[in-house]
Scaffold this motif. Structure first.
Motif, mmCIF file in Angstrom:
data_model
loop_
_atom_site.group_PDB
_atom_site.id
_atom_site.type_symbol
_atom_site.label_atom_id
_atom_site.label_comp_id
_atom_site.label_asym_id
_atom_site.label_seq_id
_atom_site.Cartn_x
_atom_site.Cartn_y
_atom_site.Cartn_z
ATOM 1 N N ARG C 156 1.136 -1.349 0.043
ATOM 2 C CA ARG C 156 0.063 0.084 0.233
ATOM 3 C C ARG C 156 0.488 1.060 0.118
ATOM 4 N N ILE C 157 1.665 0.948 0.252
ATOM 5 C CA ILE C 157 2.862 1.441 0.458
ATOM 6 C C ILE C 157 4.507 1.537 -0.567
ATOM 7 N N ARG C 158 4.732 2.680 -1.171
ATOM 8 C CA ARG C 158 5.728 2.070 -2.243
ATOM 9 C C ARG C 158 7.364 1.893 -1.169
ATOM 10 N N GLU C 159 8.040 1.078 -1.913
ATOM 11 C CA GLU C 159 9.590 0.793 -1.532
ATOM 12 C C GLU C 159 10.142 1.920 -0.845
ATOM 13 N N MET C 160 10.310 1.743 0.165
ATOM 14 C CA MET C 160 11.501 2.653 0.351
ATOM 15 C C MET C 160 11.820 2.977 2.082
ATOM 16 N N PRO C 161 12.957 3.524 2.607
ATOM 17 C CA PRO C 161 14.111 3.370 3.918
ATOM 18 C C PRO C 161 12.389 3.180 4.852
ATOM 19 N N ILE C 162 11.858 2.758 5.505
ATOM 20 C CA ILE C 162 11.199 3.224 6.846
ATOM 21 C C ILE C 162 11.929 4.259 7.719
ATOM 22 N N GLU C 163 12.372 5.100 7.857
ATOM 23 C CA GLU C 163 13.111 5.630 8.567
ATOM 24 C C GLU C 163 12.477 7.045 7.839
ATOM 25 N N ARG C 164 12.923 6.930 6.066
ATOM 26 C CA ARG C 164 13.301 8.433 5.981
ATOM 27 C C ARG C 164 11.246 8.682 5.724
ATOM 28 N N ILE C 165 10.150 7.604 5.654
ATOM 29 C CA ILE C 165 8.794 7.692 6.423
ATOM 30 C C ILE C 165 8.824 8.617 7.610
ATOM 31 N N ASP C 167 10.893 9.865 9.493
ATOM 32 C CA ASP C 167 11.913 10.807 9.547
ATOM 33 C C ASP C 167 10.874 12.125 9.507
ATOM 34 N N VAL C 168 10.779 12.107 8.101
ATOM 35 C CA VAL C 168 9.870 13.442 7.218
ATOM 36 C C VAL C 168 8.699 13.089 8.477
ATOM 37 N N LEU C 169 7.848 13.125 8.813
ATOM 38 C CA LEU C 169 7.069 12.813 9.424
ATOM 39 C C LEU C 169 6.863 13.307 10.555
ATOM 40 N N SER C 170 8.139 13.030 11.124
ATOM 41 C CA SER C 170 8.431 13.361 12.913
ATOM 42 C C SER C 170 9.042 14.854 13.225
ATOM 43 N N ASN C 171 9.723 15.013 11.582
ATOM 44 C CA ASN C 171 10.193 16.636 11.548
ATOM 45 C C ASN C 171 9.259 17.757 10.352
ATOM 46 N N LEU C 172 8.475 17.101 9.988
ATOM 47 C CA LEU C 172 7.435 18.261 9.654
ATOM 48 C C LEU C 172 5.957 18.193 11.026
ATOM 49 N N LEU C 173 5.874 17.172 11.860
ATOM 50 C CA LEU C 173 4.815 17.657 12.857
ATOM 51 C C LEU C 173 5.781 18.997 13.797
ATOM 52 N N TYR C 174 6.775 18.158 14.398
ATOM 53 C CA TYR C 174 7.798 18.309 15.203
ATOM 54 C C TYR C 174 7.928 19.806 14.371
ATOM 55 N N GLY C 175 7.825 20.355 13.362
ATOM 56 C CA GLY C 175 8.115 22.116 12.985
ATOM 57 C C GLY C 175 6.794 22.572 12.868
ATOM 58 N N THR C 176 5.529 21.592 12.442
ATOM 59 C CA THR C 176 4.445 22.333 12.042
ATOM 60 C C THR C 176 3.516 22.843 13.547
ATOM 61 N N GLN D 192 19.564 13.686 3.649
ATOM 62 C CA GLN D 192 18.550 13.905 4.470
ATOM 63 C C GLN D 192 17.711 14.725 3.197
ATOM 64 N N ALA D 193 18.192 15.632 2.083
ATOM 65 C CA ALA D 193 17.709 16.759 1.415
ATOM 66 C C ALA D 193 16.902 15.599 0.473
ATOM 67 N N ARG D 194 17.269 14.560 -0.072
ATOM 68 C CA ARG D 194 17.218 14.060 -0.978
ATOM 69 C C ARG D 194 15.937 13.393 -0.106
ATOM 70 N N ASP D 195 15.708 12.400 0.956
ATOM 71 C CA ASP D 195 14.936 11.911 1.530
ATOM 72 C C ASP D 195 13.414 13.019 1.778
ATOM 73 N N ILE D 196 13.723 14.310 2.068
ATOM 74 C CA ILE D 196 12.842 15.088 1.739
ATOM 75 C C ILE D 196 12.007 15.236 0.474
ATOM 76 N N LEU D 197 13.075 15.294 -0.446
ATOM 77 C CA LEU D 197 12.907 15.781 -1.839
ATOM 78 C C LEU D 197 11.812 14.537 -2.895
ATOM 79 N N ASP D 198 11.979 13.262 -1.846
ATOM 80 C CA ASP D 198 11.618 12.245 -2.650
ATOM 81 C C ASP D 198 9.818 12.171 -2.157
ATOM 82 N N ILE D 199 9.579 12.119 -1.263
ATOM 83 C CA ILE D 199 9.117 12.073 0.040
ATOM 84 C C ILE D 199 7.848 13.887 -0.275
#
Lengths: 222, 222, 222, 222
Positions: C156-165, C167-176, D192-199
């Motif tokens: 249901r979600i595409r292949e990529m390193p789990i941490e990428r997801i 990390d990005v979401l955590s940082n996004l929420l934190y920043g928001t 890190q930039a790559r991860d962000i851009l990908d998502i």
DNA sequence: CATGAATGAGTATTCATTCAT
DNA sequence: TATGAATGAATACTCATTCAT
């Protein structure tokens, strides 16, 4: 970026001014500590009396404790100077003993606040290994032992362990200083010294009793 | 028809219990005050040591100050009892003097904490007219003056103002007690008493010097 | 000597009362710290607001520092409870993600003072190894990685390193969270969550651009 | 006949010297504030580090507060310069986005002390209407909205409110900067930039799931 | 009576800011 | 202009004492 002009003479002036100020603070501190006790004296009070800001005091002494200790040291320094000054130029050993006793009692009679400081030091800083007074006493006692030794050698005082003399005299003077202060009586230093010397030199026994004691001693030994 | 719970016998028990508790508190208080100083001792600490609530202490003593003062009084009371006890049954005046000196020094040698208490009292309650110690001293000194008076009357000690003797001896003992405590040396009480008696009785001068002094004195007087 | 009646029920009451009081203090402390900052809040102020004496606060917390740190911990505890509570009974992974995001943003939108506390913690206690928030984050992030893993496994979600997801979401929420607080805009949590989900799920590229990118990627790889 | 010491050229030199000194002070101040926090940094410390008198600092900044605020402004100025510098000469919009992200993360990765300063500013000066960072952000965001608008217009990114993109990206970068600093991990900026851009570009959904979602959407709308 | 929770007055020390030199 | 000595407002924390239980 020009650095301030701090030539040698300027620096000397600064140093001297600092020393004067330090002495000034100590002098006032001694009085206050003596008057109100260590914990009864607060820095605010001291600053007001000195007409300076509280912060200024802390520029000279790291803490109330250090200030107090420095004040106590000052007392001992003054005492030493005073006694040594009075002993100057006096050669006869017996006379030296008398002068020293009078100087000691006189010093604390004139400065009862100094006695108070010695008490405060003991009461508040029990941890300090030895009170200021006893540090001084130790170095001093050596000098007097030499005096008594020479008097004994030339047969002017009788044979006995030297420490017996210095210990008894030290303790006697110490006790007298405190008693004078506590009972707030200032009997003439002159008379008090005379009393001390009379007893320490001649003892209280009557001649008859001395002879009796000597005979008793002789019998026991024989 | 219920009888009053607090009849006379009950009240007596209560009073005694109260006295015991009071003594208990004082004993612990003396130790704590001696160990940590007056301001270093807090009521919490005391309550814990006694295993009672802080409030209980206040049921026995109005304030920390009163508690302390009572503790100091207790010390003097004990001292007096101790010395008087040792003097009991001893009639020879010279012996009484020796015993009293040994008792005094021995008492404070065994209870250094009591010395500390005397210091604390002086340091913290400068306002109290006279320190406990000196109140006691005054009453006591009278008794001794009678002793010396009689010795002088029967020619066993030489003529001199009685106060000279009692003052010098008091001060000497007082100073010795403090010095022993401060320098934390506990020289044998026995030897220390001997030293004191030797000097106070016989003086330090050699026989030759005594004669010379006597001649000098005679010349000046003639 | 009768000890107070402290049976179990009494002790339980005491403990509970204590806990309530502690919570009460913390709650008020959070508000004050948030309002005036750590150093801008003084104990006097807190005591007044609580209608208790300064000393009482110190019965519950050893120091201002400890009080603050406890307050920060409380915030994280509440956050966790709140989010976990909202997630309860929700099974669908995508739905869980959405609920968690809304819960997180909602929690801090309702309690802006909590955000302030996290900032204060960082600013004043740089030494503490990791800020409270990140201690919590670490334990939490593991749980979410399992969720994403399973979604990836069932395609249901595409292949990529789990941490990428995560990390990005955590940082996004934190920043928001911070941005919302700082700019003091409270856009509807609902809409903000929708925006986040839209971009994180679908990306911003148009379908055409996606294809182009895919082709480019294919070419490079071949 | 003496010429005025402060002719125009002289004044220019003075002005420049002053600017240099100001910059020097700010640079050192930033480091100190970052290292010890705002209240943990005292003017004495700063003066010593700068090898000037405390008074000199006050000739350049009215107060500690103003100095700090100027230091924070400096950080933002430097950030802007840095990012703008790296964007220079780059025309492709997608490339510009990537470069800007890398520049932003790289800048704070190289200067963690700057992150600390932003936190300190928030923590200590809550009253300042908007933190420096957000003042900058607002002006900057406009420029980026134009970029996204044009990309949308030529169909390279899909239709959606422009703010959605800039808000999410801004918050994501802001959160990433803080998290990097707080957790003290410096993952490669590049990755890190790559991860962000990908998502942000592609989203996390699989193609299958995207289709399913699109169908669901279609159904709901019809 | 006994307790110990609650109180709040009291105090050493720091540090931004000034200003005489 | 540059300096750093002087200032004093500001503040966390303690501890003797009280009093409701």
């Amino acid at each position: 970026m020009t650095r301030p002009v701090h030539d040698d003479s300027q620096r000397a002036v600064d140093t001297e001014r600092r020393a004067q100020r330090e002495e000034q603070i100590l002098e006032t501190a001694v009085r206050l500590f003596a008057e109100h006790g260590y914990s009864g004296t607060d820095t605010q009070m001291l600053a007001e009396r000195l007409q300076v800001g509280k912060g200024t005091i802390y520029r000279y002494f790291r803490s109330k404790r250090e200030l107090f200790l420095a004040a106590a040291d000052r007392v001992m320094r003054l005492m030493r100077q005073n006694i040594d000054g009075q002993l100057e130029g006096i050669d006869d050993p017996f006379e030296r003993i008398g002068v020293a006793i009078r100087a000691f009692l006189g010093f604390f009679a004139e400065h009862p606040e100094f006695v108070e400081l010695l008490i405060q030091e003991r009461a508040q800083f029990k941890d300090r290994k030895k009170p200021t007074y006893f540090i001084h006493r130790e170095t001093n006692i050596k000098r007097w032992q030499a005096v008594y030794r020479s008097l004994m050698d030339c047969g002017r005082i009788r044979e006995m362990p030297i420490e017996r003399i210095t210990d008894v005299l030290s303790n006697l003077l110490y006790g007298t200083m405190f008693t004078n202060y506590f009972t707030d009586q200032s009997p003439s230093v002159e008379m008090q010294a005379r009393d001390i010397l009379d007893i320490v030199f001649h003892g209280i026994l009557s001649d008859a009793e001395r002879r009796r004691a000597a005979e008793g001693e002789a019998k026991r030994t024989s």
